[in-house]
Design a protein around this motif. Structure first.
Motif, PDB file in Angstrom:
ATOM      1  N   LYS A  22       0.828  -1.209   0.000  1.00 28.30           N
ATOM      2  CA  LYS A  22       0.000   0.000   0.000  1.00 28.30           C
ATOM      3  C   LYS A  22       0.860   1.256   0.000  1.00 28.30           C
ATOM      4  O   LYS A  22       0.585   2.218  -0.722  1.00 28.30           O
ATOM      5  CB  LYS A  22      -0.926   0.005   1.211  1.00 28.30           C
ATOM      6  N   TYR A  25       2.357   1.764  -3.433  1.00 34.01           N
ATOM      7  CA  TYR A  25       1.332   2.230  -4.361  1.00 34.01           C
ATOM      8  C   TYR A  25       1.053   3.713  -4.184  1.00 34.01           C
ATOM      9  O   TYR A  25       1.017   4.477  -5.159  1.00 34.01           O
ATOM     10  CB  TYR A  25       0.051   1.423  -4.155  1.00 34.01           C
ATOM     11  N   TYR A  53      -1.555  -2.566  -8.223  1.00 39.65           N
ATOM     12  CA  TYR A  53      -2.128  -2.536  -6.873  1.00 39.65           C
ATOM     13  C   TYR A  53      -3.469  -3.253  -6.832  1.00 39.65           C
ATOM     14  O   TYR A  53      -3.779  -3.953  -5.861  1.00 39.65           O
ATOM     15  CB  TYR A  53      -2.283  -1.087  -6.411  1.00 39.65           C
ATOM     16  N   ARG A  57      -3.652  -6.093  -3.998  1.00 44.03           N
ATOM     17  CA  ARG A  57      -4.289  -5.684  -2.740  1.00 44.03           C
ATOM     18  C   ARG A  57      -5.328  -6.686  -2.267  1.00 44.03           C
ATOM     19  O   ARG A  57      -5.647  -6.761  -1.091  1.00 44.03           O
ATOM     20  CB  ARG A  57      -4.925  -4.305  -2.878  1.00 44.03           C
TER      21      ARG A  57
END
Length: 304
Positions: A22, A25, A53, A57
């Motif tokens: 995260k 990204y 991502y 994710r």
């Protein structure tokens, strides 16, 4: 179809945890965001970062991608996943449903490559799985997840969704929550319904906490120490935010009513968390300025 190394695109190792992915990204999305980047090819880089991502994710998507990656493919290698993909979407769905996903055009999740589409879309039926809602030969509902941008949720926009060569205009209810379902009557199989379950697409700048929007604001040390007024993005456009003097990293400031709407009730807020960053010096003058700062604060600022 060419293989893409999503870990390499984000600059992380395959063993990276969710938090590291995260962070990578968000850093790259800020760097290449078309609204701020002047670099050549920034828009394509931004799309590539979003796609990477989106794949990593979600635990199920990441597992499916990792399964393919173990075959030793390198970026640019030709690859063709077998029909049905690599197990994405198996398990974890409510009983009686198989889920696939569609993404609204024009949002942060749109415009994915053929590689992404082939890996994460089931073959046949336009990518949707059926529920036989009213008998084997009667109308059948189709159910899918629809990833929409936070801006669309904030404004209550209409988005375009493609299915079996048809394009539907879908109005996103203002303030709609993840898990809520939009029903398109008669757009399923044999007159059944198309049921779109809402999820929020990944956003390069914002995170969601209930109705609140979370935004991390990079500030220079002198802005945190002396105070400043900084233009901050919100879902409704940029606003001026006053940074109080003597602010520290991690301080949270609140922009009331700048979060997601909540029908007739009060909207959520935008929470701005300060992230103090020291820019790298360029040239002798800036290095000298840092030296002066070092001498002025020597031994007086570090907490034990």
């Amino acid at each position: 179809m060419q293989f893409k190394d999503y870990y390499d695109i984000l600059g992380v190792e395959p063993s990276a945890g969710d938090a590291e992915i995260k962070t990578a990204y968000r850093r790259l999305a800020r760097k290449y965001h078309p609204d701020v980047s002047k670099e050549a090819g920034a828009e394509e880089q931004f799309k590539a970062v979003n796609e990477a991502y989106e794949a990593l994710r979600d635990p199920q998507k990441r597992a499916a991608y990792d399964q393919l990656r173990t075959r030793g493919y390198r970026p640019g290698d030709e690859v063709q996943p077998p029909p049905g993909g690599y197990g994405y979407g198996q398990g974890g769905a409510p009983e009686g449903f198989d889920f696939d996903e569609v993404f609204a055009g024009g949002g942060a999740g749109g415009g994915f490559s053929d590689f992404f589409e082939s890996l994460f879309r089931r073959q046949g039926g336009g990518g949707f799985s059926q529920q036989q809602a009213r008998g084997a030969h009667g109308p059948a509902d189709l159910r899918a997840r629809l990833a929409v941008s936070l801006e669309a949720v904030y404004r209550g926009d209409s988005v375009r969704v493609g299915l079996n060569g048809k394009t539907f205009e879908v109005r996103v209810p203002k303030g709609v929550r993840p898990g809520q379902v939009i029903r398109l009557a008669g757009q399923g199989t044999r007159g059944g319904n198309l049921l779109l379950e809402i999820e929020y697409a990944a956003h390069p700048q914002f995170e969601v906490d209930g109705r609140n929007i979370i935004y991390t604001l990079p500030v220079a040390p002198w802005e945190a120490a002396l105070g400043a007024t900084i233009s901050v993005p919100t879902l409704g456009g940029k606003v001026e935010l006053k940074i109080p003097a003597s602010s520290e990293a991690g301080r949270k400031l609140r922009l009331r009513g700048r979060g997601l709407p909540n029908g007739s009730s009060t909207a959520g807020d935008q929470i701005v968390e300060l992230e103090v960053q020291a820019p790298a010096p360029e040239g002798d003058a800036q290095r000298e300025a840092y030296g002066t700062l070092r001498d002025a604060f020597a031994g007086k600022w570090r907490r034990e």
